[in-house]
Design a protein around this motif. Structure first.
Motif, PDB file in Angstrom:
ATOM      1  N   PHE A  30       0.833  -1.203   0.000  1.00  0.00           N
ATOM      2  CA  PHE A  30       0.000   0.000   0.000  1.00  0.00           C
ATOM      3  C   PHE A  30       0.870   1.255   0.000  1.00  0.00           C
ATOM      4  CE2 PHE A  30      -1.801   3.453   2.524  1.00  0.00           C
ATOM      5  CZ  PHE A  30      -2.963   3.717   1.811  1.00  0.00           C
ATOM      6  N   TYR A  31       1.840   1.292   0.905  1.00  0.00           N
ATOM      7  CA  TYR A  31       2.630   2.502   1.131  1.00  0.00           C
ATOM      8  C   TYR A  31       3.444   2.902  -0.090  1.00  0.00           C
ATOM      9  CZ  TYR A  31       6.052   5.643   3.252  1.00  0.00           C
ATOM     10  OH  TYR A  31       6.851   6.724   3.543  1.00  0.00           O
ATOM     11  N   PHE A  32       4.015   1.947  -0.765  1.00  0.00           N
ATOM     12  CA  PHE A  32       4.908   2.271  -1.883  1.00  0.00           C
ATOM     13  C   PHE A  32       4.193   2.399  -3.228  1.00  0.00           C
ATOM     14  CE2 PHE A  32       8.119   0.445   1.063  1.00  0.00           C
ATOM     15  CZ  PHE A  32       8.988   1.523   1.079  1.00  0.00           C
ATOM     16  N   THR A  33       2.877   2.255  -3.260  1.00  0.00           N
ATOM     17  CA  THR A  33       2.176   2.290  -4.554  1.00  0.00           C
ATOM     18  C   THR A  33       1.119   3.393  -4.648  1.00  0.00           C
ATOM     19  OG1 THR A  33       0.605   0.614  -3.768  1.00  0.00           O
ATOM     20  CG2 THR A  33       2.526  -0.169  -5.001  1.00  0.00           C
ATOM     21  N   GLN A  34       1.106   4.305  -3.696  1.00  0.00           N
ATOM     22  CA  GLN A  34       0.104   5.365  -3.734  1.00  0.00           C
ATOM     23  C   GLN A  34       0.490   6.477  -4.720  1.00  0.00           C
ATOM     24  OE1 GLN A  34      -2.894   4.911  -1.997  1.00  0.00           O
ATOM     25  NE2 GLN A  34      -1.786   2.965  -2.006  1.00  0.00           N
ATOM     26  N   GLU A  35      -0.516   7.261  -5.131  1.00  0.00           N
ATOM     27  CA  GLU A  35      -0.263   8.413  -5.968  1.00  0.00           C
ATOM     28  C   GLU A  35       0.468   9.498  -5.157  1.00  0.00           C
ATOM     29  OE1 GLU A  35      -0.909   8.553  -9.220  1.00  0.00           O
ATOM     30  OE2 GLU A  35      -1.648   6.475  -9.081  1.00  0.00           O
ATOM     31  N   LEU A  36       1.099  10.419  -5.851  1.00  0.00           N
ATOM     32  CA  LEU A  36       1.933  11.415  -5.178  1.00  0.00           C
ATOM     33  C   LEU A  36       1.184  12.220  -4.122  1.00  0.00           C
ATOM     34  CD1 LEU A  36       4.076  12.889  -8.114  1.00  0.00           C
ATOM     35  CD2 LEU A  36       4.676  11.085  -6.499  1.00  0.00           C
ATOM     36  N   ASP A  37      -0.077  12.556  -4.386  1.00  0.00           N
ATOM     37  CA  ASP A  37      -0.829  13.398  -3.448  1.00  0.00           C
ATOM     38  C   ASP A  37      -0.982  12.752  -2.075  1.00  0.00           C
ATOM     39  OD1 ASP A  37      -1.077  15.324  -5.364  1.00  0.00           O
ATOM     40  OD2 ASP A  37      -3.173  14.879  -5.859  1.00  0.00           O
ATOM     41  N   TYR A  38      -0.990  11.428  -2.029  1.00  0.00           N
ATOM     42  CA  TYR A  38      -1.153  10.727  -0.761  1.00  0.00           C
ATOM     43  C   TYR A  38      -0.043  11.105   0.228  1.00  0.00           C
ATOM     44  CZ  TYR A  38      -0.625   6.899   2.588  1.00  0.00           C
ATOM     45  OH  TYR A  38      -0.460   6.162   3.737  1.00  0.00           O
ATOM     46  N   TYR A  39       1.171  11.290  -0.259  1.00  0.00           N
ATOM     47  CA  TYR A  39       2.308  11.506   0.632  1.00  0.00           C
ATOM     48  C   TYR A  39       2.323  12.930   1.205  1.00  0.00           C
ATOM     49  CZ  TYR A  39       3.505   7.130  -1.528  1.00  0.00           C
ATOM     50  OH  TYR A  39       3.441   5.831  -1.970  1.00  0.00           O
ATOM     51  N   ASN A  40       1.665  13.849   0.543  1.00  0.00           N
ATOM     52  CA  ASN A  40       1.445  15.199   1.088  1.00  0.00           C
ATOM     53  C   ASN A  40       2.747  15.903   1.471  1.00  0.00           C
ATOM     54  OD1 ASN A  40      -0.227  17.352   1.842  1.00  0.00           O
ATOM     55  ND2 ASN A  40      -0.266  16.692   3.972  1.00  0.00           N
ATOM     56  N   TRP A  41       3.782  15.744   0.651  1.00  0.00           N
ATOM     57  CA  TRP A  41       5.035  16.419   0.935  1.00  0.00           C
ATOM     58  C   TRP A  41       4.875  17.926   0.775  1.00  0.00           C
ATOM     59  CZ3 TRP A  41       9.246  12.827  -1.664  1.00  0.00           C
ATOM     60  CH2 TRP A  41       9.267  11.610  -0.975  1.00  0.00           C
ATOM     61  N   ASN A  42       5.729  18.670   1.436  1.00  0.00           N
ATOM     62  CA  ASN A  42       5.592  20.118   1.484  1.00  0.00           C
ATOM     63  C   ASN A  42       5.735  20.771   0.108  1.00  0.00           C
ATOM     64  OD1 ASN A  42       5.675  22.888   2.491  1.00  0.00           O
ATOM     65  ND2 ASN A  42       7.874  22.755   2.088  1.00  0.00           N
ATOM     66  N   LYS A  43       4.714  21.526  -0.309  1.00  0.00           N
ATOM     67  CA  LYS A  43       4.747  22.241  -1.583  1.00  0.00           C
ATOM     68  C   LYS A  43       5.068  23.732  -1.417  1.00  0.00           C
ATOM     69  CE  LYS A  43       1.937  21.615  -4.980  1.00  0.00           C
ATOM     70  NZ  LYS A  43       2.755  21.021  -6.062  1.00  0.00           N
ATOM     71  N   LYS A  44       5.068  24.225  -0.184  1.00  0.00           N
ATOM     72  CA  LYS A  44       5.314  25.651   0.020  1.00  0.00           C
ATOM     73  C   LYS A  44       6.792  25.976  -0.189  1.00  0.00           C
ATOM     74  CE  LYS A  44       1.723  26.267   3.568  1.00  0.00           C
ATOM     75  NZ  LYS A  44       0.780  26.993   2.713  1.00  0.00           N
ATOM     76  N   LEU A  45       7.059  27.046  -0.901  1.00  0.00           N
ATOM     77  CA  LEU A  45       8.404  27.604  -0.932  1.00  0.00           C
ATOM     78  C   LEU A  45       8.583  28.372   0.378  1.00  0.00           C
ATOM     79  CD1 LEU A  45      10.997  28.091  -2.609  1.00  0.00           C
ATOM     80  CD2 LEU A  45       9.918  30.173  -3.464  1.00  0.00           C
ATOM     81  N   LEU A  46       9.546  27.964   1.187  1.00  0.00           N
ATOM     82  CA  LEU A  46       9.673  28.491   2.542  1.00  0.00           C
ATOM     83  C   LEU A  46      10.899  29.373   2.691  1.00  0.00           C
ATOM     84  CD1 LEU A  46       8.930  25.196   4.525  1.00  0.00           C
ATOM     85  CD2 LEU A  46       7.346  27.088   4.112  1.00  0.00           C
ATOM     86  N   PHE A  47      10.723  30.481   3.425  1.00  0.00           N
ATOM     87  CA  PHE A  47      11.831  31.370   3.743  1.00  0.00           C
ATOM     88  C   PHE A  47      11.899  31.560   5.256  1.00  0.00           C
ATOM     89  CE2 PHE A  47      10.733  32.524  -0.581  1.00  0.00           C
ATOM     90  CZ  PHE A  47      11.980  32.585  -1.191  1.00  0.00           C
ATOM     91  N   TYR A  48      13.120  31.448   5.791  1.00  0.00           N
ATOM     92  CA  TYR A  48      13.349  31.712   7.210  1.00  0.00           C
ATOM     93  C   TYR A  48      14.205  32.958   7.339  1.00  0.00           C
ATOM     94  CZ  TYR A  48      15.189  31.388  11.946  1.00  0.00           C
ATOM     95  OH  TYR A  48      15.536  31.669  13.251  1.00  0.00           O
TER      96      TYR A  48
END
Length: 350
Positions: free
Chosen positions: A270-288
């Motif tokens: 299940f874990y390795f075969t999901q579509e990209l949206d499932y993983y919900n990795w950060n899409k924000k361009l971040l500045f500190y």
């Protein structure tokens, strides 16, 4: 705030020697000398997927690259004697030092030719940590030492080759943190062991003390930046692209270490075969911003968020280079993000 003007997809690099296709790598060596990119090594699964028991391959290639708008021109290429991945890179007086494995490598460029040197052997094997340099002293640590998560922290003098252990990072050992050096302070954010973190810490080089700072947080939302690409864009600002989602990291680590037999295999499938949206990795361009100790974002990137990507700044352009777009899957894509250059000193491209 720094704003995104536009972004472009940059032409892909050729396949490493011995391979028919470039499928991308993650966790590369990457640095800048004279506005040219030094890029090499990294790891991927070129033969079989993780799910099918594929072996991870660590590579030996090394390129000297000149970025020209939306393309990369390879000026020189060579190979390391041993494969390289999961280390940290610092630059001092147009020389790259790479801290990874059981060694520190030295890389310089003479007449557009790469020159490599095994600079020193370390008394341990370190991976997925952090490294920064000030006045010829490399400050490095965290990550994994000899396969175990660590909070140990060190200084290495590039002139005397003296290696000294410093006060330990004041929390649990962790890998894949985001960090930067601002004057006499080194900031460290996030990272993970079996659990993902979002909090921040800073180390004062002169006082040799650690203190806490705020989380990676925007408008009340804490953001995981595990294994994200990061670089400074000026004396006060760190930029971050990508990052593994906390909920997915925590769930996967718990289940893969606690489930057994058929249950574990079903979760892996299940874990390795999901579509990209499932993983919900950060899409924000971040500045500190180090002066205000605050995070901000001008918006989302317009390509797949990734982890283990190299991130460099040349002129007013960020280059996000390859990386992992879901667990076990690398991408050969390179993206150029053009920033509003009025907010910081412009560097010459040519």
């Amino acid at each position: 705030m720094v704003n995104i003007i536009k972004s472009f997809k940059v032409g892909e690099l050729p396949a490493p020697q011995g391979y028919e296709k470039n499928i991308g790598v993650a966790n590369m060596l990457c640095g800048i000398i004279d506005n040219k990119i030094i890029l090499g090594g990294g790891e991927n699964f070129p033969y079989k997927s993780v799910l099918d028991g594929g072996d991870r391959v660590i590579h030996k290639f090394l390129y000297l690259i000149r970025p020209i708008e939306n393309s990369f021109h390879i000026i020189d290429k060579t190979e390391f004697e041993r494969p390289v991945a999961y280390g940290s890179t610092v630059e001092y007086n147009n020389i790259i030092f790479y801290v990874g494995g059981n060694r520190i490598l030295k890389i310089n460029v003479i007449n557009n030719k790469l020159h490599l040197q095994e600079y020193v052997n370390l008394p341990f094997n370190i991976e997925r940590g952090i490294a920064h340099i000030q006045g010829g002293i490399i400050y490095y640590g965290l990550g994994c030492i000899d396969g175990e998560y660590t909070n140990r922290f060190f200084s290495f003098n590039i002139f005397t080759k003296e290696n000294i252990e410093l006060p330990s990072f004041p929390a649990s050992g962790r890998e894949h943190s985001v960090s930067a050096i601002f004057g006499d302070e080194i900031v460290v954010f996030g990272g993970a062991n079996q659990t993902a973190y979002t909090e921040g810490y800073k180390y004062n080089i002169k006082k040799k003390i650690w203190t806490t700072i705020g989380d990676v947080e925007i408008d009340g939302e804490k953001i995981s930046v595990i294994a994200a690409g990061y670089t400074k864009i000026d004396d006060d600002t760190l930029v971050v692209v990508g990052g593994f989602a906390k909920e997915r990291w925590d769930e996967a680590n718990y289940k893969l270490s606690h489930l057994r037999g058929e249950e574990k295999q079903e979760f892996r499938k299940f874990y390795f075969t999901q579509e990209l949206d499932y993983y919900n990795w950060n899409k924000k361009l971040l500045f500190y911003n180090h002066k205000t100790e605050t995070w901000s974002s001008p918006g989302d990137i317009d390509f797949n968020p990734n982890c283990g990507n190299a991130l460099v700044l040349i002129n007013n352009s960020l280059y996000s280079i390859m990386g992992e777009i879901k667990p076990g899957i690398r991408t050969p894509e390179i993206h150029r993000i053009v920033l509003d250059k009025l907010n910081y000193k412009e560097k010459e491209l040519y």
